[in-house]
Scaffold this motif. Structure first.
Motif, PDB file in Angstrom:
ATOM      1  N   PRO A  52       0.915  -1.224  -0.028  1.00 16.38           N
ATOM      2  CA  PRO A  52       0.036   0.093   0.054  1.00 16.38           C
ATOM      3  C   PRO A  52       0.898   1.374   0.028  1.00 16.38           C
ATOM      4  O   PRO A  52       0.604   2.300  -0.713  1.00 16.38           O
ATOM      5  N   LEU A  53       1.906   1.229   0.673  1.00 13.76           N
ATOM      6  CA  LEU A  53       2.701   2.540   0.650  1.00 13.76           C
ATOM      7  C   LEU A  53       3.390   2.663  -0.748  1.00 13.76           C
ATOM      8  O   LEU A  53       3.348   3.798  -1.414  1.00 13.76           O
ATOM      9  N   LEU A  54       3.913   1.648  -1.367  1.00 12.49           N
ATOM     10  CA  LEU A  54       4.636   1.847  -2.660  1.00 12.49           C
ATOM     11  C   LEU A  54       3.603   2.103  -3.529  1.00 12.49           C
ATOM     12  O   LEU A  54       3.986   2.928  -4.451  1.00 12.49           O
ATOM     13  N   VAL A  55       2.411   1.556  -3.642  1.00 11.37           N
ATOM     14  CA  VAL A  55       1.400   1.760  -4.773  1.00 11.37           C
ATOM     15  C   VAL A  55       0.543   3.048  -4.459  1.00 11.37           C
ATOM     16  O   VAL A  55       0.263   3.916  -5.420  1.00 11.37           O
ATOM     17  N   GLY A  56       0.260   3.204  -3.240  1.00  7.88           N
ATOM     18  CA  GLY A  56      -0.399   4.290  -3.045  1.00  7.88           C
ATOM     19  C   GLY A  56      -0.015   5.572  -2.752  1.00  7.88           C
ATOM     20  O   GLY A  56      -0.517   6.798  -2.894  1.00  7.88           O
ATOM     21  N   TRP A  57       1.369   5.582  -2.367  1.00  3.83           N
ATOM     22  CA  TRP A  57       2.091   7.132  -2.071  1.00  3.83           C
ATOM     23  C   TRP A  57       1.996   8.097  -3.342  1.00  3.83           C
ATOM     24  O   TRP A  57       1.477   9.154  -3.261  1.00  3.83           O
ATOM     25  N   GLY A  58       2.289   7.622  -4.730  1.00  5.05           N
ATOM     26  CA  GLY A  58       2.209   8.488  -5.632  1.00  5.05           C
ATOM     27  C   GLY A  58       0.997   9.068  -5.706  1.00  5.05           C
ATOM     28  O   GLY A  58       0.726  10.448  -6.090  1.00  5.05           O
ATOM     29  N   PRO A  59      -0.216   8.159  -6.230  1.00  3.14           N
ATOM     30  CA  PRO A  59      -1.506   8.569  -6.440  1.00  3.14           C
ATOM     31  C   PRO A  59      -1.949   9.467  -5.193  1.00  3.14           C
ATOM     32  O   PRO A  59      -2.774  10.440  -5.468  1.00  3.14           O
ATOM     33  N   MET A  60      -1.801   9.198  -4.057  1.00  2.00           N
ATOM     34  CA  MET A  60      -2.090  10.214  -2.828  1.00  2.00           C
ATOM     35  C   MET A  60      -1.537  11.327  -3.120  1.00  2.00           C
ATOM     36  O   MET A  60      -2.102  12.563  -2.646  1.00  2.00           O
ATOM     37  N   LEU A  61      -0.284  11.448  -3.244  1.00  2.00           N
ATOM     38  CA  LEU A  61       0.557  12.652  -3.208  1.00  2.00           C
ATOM     39  C   LEU A  61      -0.163  13.512  -4.185  1.00  2.00           C
ATOM     40  O   LEU A  61      -0.351  14.794  -4.382  1.00  2.00           O
ATOM     41  N   ALA A  62      -0.440  13.003  -5.482  1.00  2.00           N
ATOM     42  CA  ALA A  62      -0.836  13.751  -6.697  1.00  2.00           C
ATOM     43  C   ALA A  62      -2.372  14.450  -6.259  1.00  2.00           C
ATOM     44  O   ALA A  62      -2.605  15.342  -6.998  1.00  2.00           O
ATOM     45  N   ALA A  63      -2.999  13.475  -5.614  1.00  2.06           N
ATOM     46  CA  ALA A  63      -4.363  13.911  -5.436  1.00  2.06           C
ATOM     47  C   ALA A  63      -4.483  15.037  -4.293  1.00  2.06           C
ATOM     48  O   ALA A  63      -5.181  15.968  -4.083  1.00  2.06           O
ATOM     49  N   ILE A  64      -3.489  14.917  -3.330  1.00  2.82           N
ATOM     50  CA  ILE A  64      -3.321  16.243  -2.317  1.00  2.82           C
ATOM     51  C   ILE A  64      -2.913  17.478  -3.104  1.00  2.82           C
ATOM     52  O   ILE A  64      -3.325  18.491  -2.861  1.00  2.82           O
ATOM     53  N   LEU A  65      -1.950  17.182  -3.974  1.00  2.00           N
ATOM     54  CA  LEU A  65      -1.569  18.329  -4.809  1.00  2.00           C
ATOM     55  C   LEU A  65      -2.714  19.047  -5.677  1.00  2.00           C
ATOM     56  O   LEU A  65      -2.724  20.196  -5.824  1.00  2.00           O
ATOM     57  N   ALA A  66      -3.357  18.039  -6.134  1.00  2.00           N
ATOM     58  CA  ALA A  66      -4.525  18.633  -7.285  1.00  2.00           C
ATOM     59  C   ALA A  66      -5.385  19.375  -6.361  1.00  2.00           C
ATOM     60  O   ALA A  66      -5.931  20.380  -6.589  1.00  2.00           O
ATOM     61  N   VAL A  67      -6.026  19.088  -5.100  1.00  2.00           N
ATOM     62  CA  VAL A  67      -6.700  19.506  -4.304  1.00  2.00           C
ATOM     63  C   VAL A  67      -6.206  20.845  -3.879  1.00  2.00           C
ATOM     64  O   VAL A  67      -6.721  22.082  -3.759  1.00  2.00           O
ATOM     65  N   GLY A  68      -4.808  20.980  -3.464  1.00  2.00           N
ATOM     66  CA  GLY A  68      -4.141  22.249  -3.242  1.00  2.00           C
ATOM     67  C   GLY A  68      -4.043  23.212  -4.291  1.00  2.00           C
ATOM     68  O   GLY A  68      -4.397  24.547  -4.318  1.00  2.00           O
TER      69      GLY A  68
END
Length: 397
Positions: free
Chosen positions: A101-117
């Motif tokens: 979950p860390l390896l697969v989820g980190w990139g999409p999660m960071l991208a989603a947070i940046l998109a909301v920002g």
């Protein structure tokens, strides 16, 4: 008459399962409250126009203990899994359920947070995107782990536990000494003993924002010392507690004492810092040390009290609690961009803070539970997170 065991030895530890889920769900509540914290603008994505001191209370109290509680239970269940699977099987299991979950989820999660920002910045600048802030290049020292930092720290804890187990676990003298030390830590003075090193590390931490408690190790692959002591000691306590499950009975019996100490220490801390965040680093003096120790005592006392309460009140099997306990991992992994997006949406309206807060929490939980049931629970992702695929709906077993 002797108090009966808090759970039969042959049954699943439903009470601890439930409390672990509660610790993760507290994280959703804490992050949801951050848009309405009182005081000046700070580092969160949004700062709503209708802040409240009660939102400060909603953030401050659970934040004292939620990750200490989670890491204690993570250590307990980790050793249980290691005993059942063996070291190699345990490594494979944790690589799938934590590392993947860390390896697969980190990139999409960071991208989603940046998109909301970016969306929040676009709205705040009348439909124009301002220049992005300067950030240091990605490196081990500057690495935005986001809220998934806990997965990374868990992997470090697993590695440390297995290394210590391999080097010291065969010594009977060491094992007896460790077991005796744990019995002292599980005694009524345990929270104080556990709080002293954490309090010292907090008060000595450079640029410590005392209102926010334990500095979250979410911006670097090198966790800060206070976080290492806090979460490492909690994980280690849980790991060793699983070796002496009879000590769980002590926590179940003493929960009123621990709850009383937790409440008194929390009141003392709030009397010192107030309900609004202080964005000035704490001074390194005796007053800061006293506050840091009181904060750590409160965190550990809340942790002991909630473990005891879970064992007392939640040890019977409940399909609803089991379902939420299973869902809580996915909910915590996926919640942050959704919560942030809803906070941005609420910042565009002028409703009472408690209405906005309740809407963000209710809508995010509804969507996250629906996504868990429809997309995760009976899927490959569900097998990654919970160890096996589960049927939809409540677990009736």
């Amino acid at each position: 008459m002797q108090t009966p065991p808090v759970h039969p030895h042959h049954e699943r530890l439903h009470g601890l399962d439930a409390v672990r889920g509660i610790a993760l769900l507290f994280g959703v509540i804490v992050h949801t409250s951050m848009s309405w914290l009182p005081g000046a603008q700070y580092f969160w994505l949004t700062h709503d126009a209708s802040p409240s001191e009660f939102a400060g209370l909603v953030f401050y109290v659970p934040h004292m203990f939620r990750m200490l509680l989670f890491f204690l239970l993570a250590g307990f269940f980790a050793r249980m899994a290691c005993e059942r699977l063996g070291a190699k099987g345990f490594i494979r299991d944790r690589a799938r359920r934590i590392g993947m979950p860390l390896l697969v989820g980190w990139g999409p999660m960071l991208a989603a947070i940046l998109a909301v920002g970016a969306w929040a910045a676009w709205l705040a600048n009348n439909g124009q995107l301002p220049p992005p802030p300067e950030t240091p290049p990605l490196s081990p020292r500057h690495f935005p782990l986001t809220h998934l930092w806990f997965l990374y720290v868990l992997l470090l804890c697993y590695a440390a536990a297995l290394a210590l187990r391999a080097t010291l676990g065969h010594s009977g003298t060491v094992r007896r000494a460790v077991d005796a030390g744990l019995r002292m830590l599980a005694s009524p003075i345990g929270p104080l003993l556990l709080a002293l090193p954490l309090g010292a590390a907090l008060s000595a931490h450079a640029q410590w924002y005392a209102w926010f408690g334990i500095p979250t190790p979410d911006q670097s692959l090198y966790p800060n010392l206070a976080a290492c002591i806090a979460f490492g000691s909690a994980f280690g306590f849980g790991w060793l507690l699983q070796r002496q499950p009879a000590l769980l009975q002590h926590l179940a019996v003493r929960w009123p004492l621990h709850l009383t100490i937790a409440a008194l220490a929390t009141i003392g801390c709030l009397w010192h810092v107030g309900l609004a965040p202080r964005l000035v680093p704490a001074t390194q003096d005796i007053e800061t040390f006293a506050y840091a120790v009181a904060y750590a005592i409160a965190g550990w006392s809340w942790t002991f009290a909630l473990v005891g309460l879970g064992l007392r009140l939640l040890s019977a099997h409940s399909p609803w609690r089991r379902y939420l306990a299973d869902a809580s991992y996915w909910i915590y992994l996926a919640h942050l961009p959704l919560v942030m997006a809803l906070q941005v949406a609420m910042s565009r309206v002028q409703w009472p803070w408690f209405v906005e807060f309740a809407l963000v929490l209710a809508v995010s939980m509804a969507l996250l539970l629906a996504s868990y049931d429809l997309l995760v629970r009976n899927s490959v992702i569900g097998a990654w997170l919970n160890g096996r695929r589960k049927a939809r709906g409540l677990d009736r077993r």
